[in-house]
Design a protein around this motif. Structure first.
Motif, short mmCIF file in Angstrom:
data_model
loop_
_atom_site.label_atom_id
_atom_site.label_comp_id
_atom_site.label_asym_id
_atom_site.label_seq_id
_atom_site.Cartn_x
_atom_site.Cartn_y
_atom_site.Cartn_z
N GLY A 24 38.76 -31.66 4.07
CA GLY A 24 39.01 -30.22 4.01
C GLY A 24 38.60 -29.47 5.26
O GLY A 24 38.81 -28.25 5.33
N LYS A 25 38.04 -30.16 6.24
CA LYS A 25 37.50 -29.48 7.42
C LYS A 25 38.44 -29.60 8.61
O LYS A 25 39.09 -30.63 8.81
N ALA A 26 38.48 -28.54 9.41
CA ALA A 26 39.36 -28.52 10.59
C ALA A 26 38.92 -27.39 11.51
O ALA A 26 38.12 -26.53 11.13
N TYR A 27 39.47 -27.39 12.70
CA TYR A 27 39.38 -26.25 13.61
C TYR A 27 40.78 -25.66 13.71
O TYR A 27 41.47 -25.84 14.70
N GLY A 28 41.19 -24.96 12.67
CA GLY A 28 42.51 -24.35 12.65
C GLY A 28 42.60 -23.11 13.51
O GLY A 28 43.70 -22.67 13.84
N PHE A 29 41.46 -22.52 13.85
CA PHE A 29 41.39 -21.40 14.79
C PHE A 29 40.02 -21.47 15.45
O PHE A 29 39.15 -22.25 15.04
N ALA A 30 39.81 -20.64 16.45
CA ALA A 30 38.65 -20.82 17.33
C ALA A 30 37.30 -20.76 16.62
O ALA A 30 36.38 -21.47 16.99
N PHE A 31 37.18 -19.93 15.60
CA PHE A 31 35.89 -19.78 14.92
C PHE A 31 35.96 -20.25 13.48
O PHE A 31 35.41 -19.63 12.57
N ASP A 32 36.61 -21.38 13.30
CA ASP A 32 36.67 -22.00 11.97
C ASP A 32 35.31 -22.57 11.57
O ASP A 32 35.14 -23.05 10.45
N HIS A 73 33.09 -24.74 8.08
CA HIS A 73 34.34 -25.36 7.63
C HIS A 73 35.02 -26.13 8.76
O HIS A 73 36.20 -26.44 8.67
N GLU A 74 34.26 -26.44 9.80
CA GLU A 74 34.82 -27.05 11.00
C GLU A 74 34.78 -28.57 10.95
O GLU A 74 33.93 -29.16 10.29
N SER A 75 35.65 -29.21 11.71
CA SER A 75 35.70 -30.67 11.81
C SER A 75 34.85 -31.12 12.99
O SER A 75 35.36 -31.49 14.04
#
Length: 398
Positions: free
Chosen positions: A365-373, A378-380
């Motif tokens: 469920g984790k990713a960097y879909g935008f710069a401050f994810d 919630h970041e990968s």
């Protein structure tokens, strides 16, 4: 372009906002034992027969020089560039064939590991330094090459390495780190079928989102541009987030938005109210500490321009929280930000559908879909203070 993702470098320089992490403190004796280079294990599970090329580039933290590392982790400074840009030295390392693993050394960089399929990447040098690929530019020499990159910082305090989709969603991969105890932490793997499911979902999303997808003349899907780059390239309407932004502006003209930007400082709060074209934030004493003009869609997607986030302790943390709230469309449903639970993210019809669809297909469920994810963790990203081995796994295109 956004280049090295804003908050990865900030992670090792200042407090990580809203993540529960704190600033990297003084380096202990144990932390100082991080060697000059560590092994980077590259595993090719892509299922593709193309030759893979790998590049380790960045800033050598001991000197501040920009350059590249060879397979042994030896640093090479970039030579002087020119105007127009001149070709950079060939920094490529032959990567592993499908089903194979290759181990190289990664040095103490703040930088990137690029990998490409079938063709070497084109890097050039200007008088200001390295020109990296600009995925939103159709005339970029790398526009028709299938490639991706990870970002990392390795210093005396440890390793931070992430998978990123801040600029594009492309060739799938995951990252990992082995701790001194032998435990391996990983992130970035897609669910089975997640690569195809992402592109199918984006292609069917109304409102121009399908325009983010870029394919080669032979039919190969190369990437989906991040929405900010899509606006820049004319592939996504520049007004795509306006309806949501307008509703936020209306709501907080008559109510208060409370921002608690530091997870470890719950008493530090800022209070936002809209007056005209400005959202003013006050501190607990009622003094205005910073103000934001009404953002446009590009400012929201890029977390910059009208949502600029300097690496300070007031405006930057507030802006990062706002950026996350806009992209995840939580500002109307929760007046206390950041929103802690991902179950409420991306529920509005007007949202960052690109980031939403990436998170939906991630195994963890984790990713960097935008710069401050990374707001709300919630970041990968994986991190360890005493890394034994770093990992990059090239995953299947399925």
């Amino acid at each position: 372009m956004l280049a090295l993702r804003k908050s990865l470098v900030a992670l090792v320089a200042a407090a990580a906002v809203g993540t529960g992490l704190t600033a990297v403190g003084p380096v202990s004796h144990a932390e100082a034992a991080v060697p000059t280079t560590i092994p980077l294990e590259l595993k090719n599970n892509s299922g593709r027969g193309d030759q893979v090329y790998v590049y380790v580039i960045g800033t050598l933290l001991s000197t501040g020089q920009q350059g590249w590392a060879d397979a042994n982790g030896t640093f090479h400074a970039w030579p002087a560039g020119g105007n127009p840009p001149t070709p950079a030295p060939d920094a490529s390392i032959a990567g592993p064939a499908n089903g194979q693993t290759k181990t190289i050394r990664m040095p103490k960089f703040s930088g990137r590991v690029y990998f490409s399929y079938g063709q070497k990447l084109v890097f050039k040098l200007t008088t200001g330094g390295l020109v990296q690929p600009a995925v939103q530019n159709p005339s970029d020499p790398n526009a028709n090459i299938l490639f991706n990159w990870t970002e990392y910082t390795l210093n005396d305090a440890g390793l931070w390495i992430n998978s990123t989709q801040v600029d594009m969603f492309s060739a799938p991969y995951a990252v990992g780190v082995k701790t001194a105890a032998g435990t391996v932490k990983t992130t970035g793997h897609l669910k089975p079928g997640g690569y195809t499911a992402f592109f199918n979902s984006l292609r069917s999303q109304s409102g121009g989102w399908a325009g983010l997808i870029r394919t080669r003349s032979d039919g190969t899907i190369l990437r989906a541009l991040a929405p900010g780059h899509g606006i820049e390239a004319g592939a996504l309407p520049s007004t795509v987030m306006n309806d949501y932004i307008n509703r936020v502006w209306t709501k907080y003209a008559s109510s208060t938005l409370t921002v608690t930007p530091f997870a470890d400082q719950p008493g530090t709060k800022y209070f936002g109210r809209v007056s005209g074209n400005v959202m003013n934030f006050t501190n607990s004493s009622g003094a205005v500490v910073t103000s934001f003009q009404k953002p446009d869609s590009d400012s929201v997607f890029g977390c910059y321009k009208l949502l600029d986030a300097p690496n300070d302790l007031v405006r930057g943390p507030i802006s990062r929280t706002l950026c996350a709230g806009y992209n995840r469309s939580t500002l109307l449903t929760n007046p206390n930000q950041p929103d802690s639970g991902s179950g409420s993210f991306y529920q509005d019809a007007v949202t960052n559908h690109y980031s939403k669809k990436i998170h939906e297909q991630m195994a963890d469920g984790k990713a960097y879909g935008f710069a401050f994810d990374d707001v709300g963790a919630h970041e990968s990203l994986v991190n360890d203070g005493n890394p034994q081995t770093a990992y990059i796994t090239l995953d299947p295109f399925s």
